[in-house]
Motif scaffolding. Structure first.
Motif, mmCIF file in Angstrom:
data_model
loop_
_atom_site.group_PDB
_atom_site.id
_atom_site.type_symbol
_atom_site.label_atom_id
_atom_site.label_comp_id
_atom_site.label_asym_id
_atom_site.label_seq_id
_atom_site.Cartn_x
_atom_site.Cartn_y
_atom_site.Cartn_z
ATOM 1 N N LEU A 340 0.807 -1.221 0.000
ATOM 2 C CA LEU A 340 0.000 0.000 0.000
ATOM 3 C C LEU A 340 0.839 1.269 0.000
ATOM 4 O O LEU A 340 0.298 2.370 0.123
ATOM 5 N N ILE A 344 -3.616 2.703 -2.388
ATOM 6 C CA ILE A 344 -4.410 1.486 -2.544
ATOM 7 C C ILE A 344 -4.311 1.066 -4.009
ATOM 8 O O ILE A 344 -4.706 1.830 -4.891
ATOM 9 N N LEU A 366 -7.233 -0.488 3.992
ATOM 10 C CA LEU A 366 -7.799 -1.005 2.751
ATOM 11 C C LEU A 366 -9.327 -1.090 2.838
ATOM 12 O O LEU A 366 -10.042 -0.675 1.919
#
Length: 424
Positions: A340, A344, A366
């Motif tokens: 990440l 994202i 997330l």
């Protein structure tokens, strides 16, 4: 990341580069069997290290292509890239930001990306790197503006965590003031910054920061209430003084008030929660920004591309450059190494491939980001040439107002005029 006002210099140099662009610069091919590509990006040591691992893995699969890495901190990256472009020495592949991509496109510096696989990306995310129907920036990932909250500070102050589906701007100010009064921490570390002002405008005036044509989309009187809101928060002690805000903005992420437990709330891009939570005893929770109506469906939040990969128009090897970008965004191996850190992942398949390898904080991030799909609106228009200077202008007038050097009306008028000049 602290973004300094380098827009005017970049515009001038990039414009020169557009007039002198040729096959010079970029990578080189000393023979028909070996291709050398220069790849440049900004970031910190963690990004540099895993990016080299990605390069090594790509070169192992493609022994006829060599990737020469070049990197810098954000502060020096844009000056360096502009200088290279003026000298016809632009790297073949470059990390590109939303604030600058239109400027580089319109100056003829970016090659159309027509050989990168895009099937696993949403049309909305791809649109952020497109101009007049062509893709020039391959989105790496997405991020969304977020109110970071330190639950431990809330608990210490005896204040309940807010319901981010229903809270309003007034409730943010009230909550922050209550925390400041009942703890040693500030309720809110800073004003809402440039992107926060953009969301505020979308909610209150139905306008973005700029129009599709790249002009200022709001009038000075539209943001006077925004500055008045900051003044009320300053008077109540909800936010610190102008000098403290200035000092906090200059600090490394790990040393900011939200990262050290000296503030309960602050506005950041959601993917920065990992670094901001890295200090011992600090665990931040991402919350949706407030709305004017008390309904998150009306909050006008949006997904912003965390960054792009672009190819230099003058590269001698556009196919190989796009092959490398394709690997960066579509390879699960690259995704495993990056996880990440660059946002994202925009590739849905890569997200699924790395999901089980994420730690608790990363999983929370997330899930938060994916959960916004129910409330996000369309992203703002592609920023015009000169937009790189806007953040610094807004920050400066927020601080000037907090210092008491200008009134809300003066801050609004001068900020508007200066942004208009930068975009002009």
């Amino acid at each position: 990341m602290n973004k300094t006002a380098r827009g005017a210099k970049t515009v001038a140099i990039a414009s020169l580069a557009a007039l002198t662009i040729s096959a010079c610069g970029g990578g080189s091919g000393d023979d028909d069997e070996n291709v050398n590509l220069r790849f440049t990006w900004w970031g910190g040591d963690t990004r540099h290290a895993y990016t080299q691992e990605i390069i090594d893995a790509f070169e192992e699969e493609h022994p006829d292509i060599t990737i020469s890495p070049e990197f810098d901190s954000w502060e020096g990256y844009w000056d360096s890239l502009a200088t290279q472009s003026a000298a016809r020495d632009t790297p073949d592949i470059m990390q590109m930001d939303l604030s600058y991509i239109r400027e580089y496109i319109e100056n003829g510096l970016l090659h159309e990306l027509d050989q990168v696989e895009t099937a696993a990306f949403t049309d909305q995310l791809l649109d952020t790197g497109s101009y007049e129907g062509s893709l020039y920036g391959m989105p790496v990932g997405s991020t969304s503006l977020t109110m970071m909250a330190n639950e431990a500070v809330f608990e210490d102050a005896g204040v309940e965590m807010p319901d981010d589906d229903t809270w309003t701007w007034d409730e943010v100010a009230q909550t922050a003031a209550e925390i400041s009064e009942n703890s040693e921490a500030y309720g809110q570390a800073r004003p809402f910054n440039d992107a926060g002002l953009g969301v505020w405008l979308r909610q209150h005036n139905g306008t973005n920061m700029v129009t599709e044509d790249g002009e200022v989309a709001w009038d000075p009187e539209d943001v006077v209430p925004y500055f008045e809101m900051l003044g009320e928060s300053l008077d109540s002690g909800a936010i610190p003084s102008g000098s403290q805000v200035n000092e906090d903005r200059a600090a490394a992420l790990e040393q900011t008030m939200i990262a050290t437990g000296d503030a309960a709330m602050d506005v950041w891009w959601d993917t920065q929660v990992i670094v901001l939570s890295s200090n011992e005893g600090v665990q931040l929770t991402p919350l949706k920004l407030p709305s004017e109506s008390g309904d998150a469906q009306n909050a006008q939040l949006y997904y912003k591309p965390s960054m792009f990969y672009s190819v230099y128009e003058g590269t001698e090897h556009p196919e190989e450059a796009q092959l490398f970008i394709d690997y960066l965004v579509n390879s699960e191996e690259a995704g495993q190494l990056q996880q990440l850190e660059r946002g994202i992942p925009g590739n849905a398949d890569v997200r699924e491939a790395i999901r089980d390898d994420l730690d608790e904080a990363e999983t929370t991030l997330l899930e938060y980001n994916e959960g916004l799909e129910e409330v996000v609106a369309d992203a703002p228009p592609l920023p015009p040439e000169g937009f790189g200077a806007v953040q610094e202008i807004i920050w400066r007038y927020e601080e000037e107002f907090l210092f008491g050097r200008v009134s809300a009306e003066e801050a609004a008028q001068r900020m508007h005029d200066e942004i208009e000049g930068a975009l002009g």
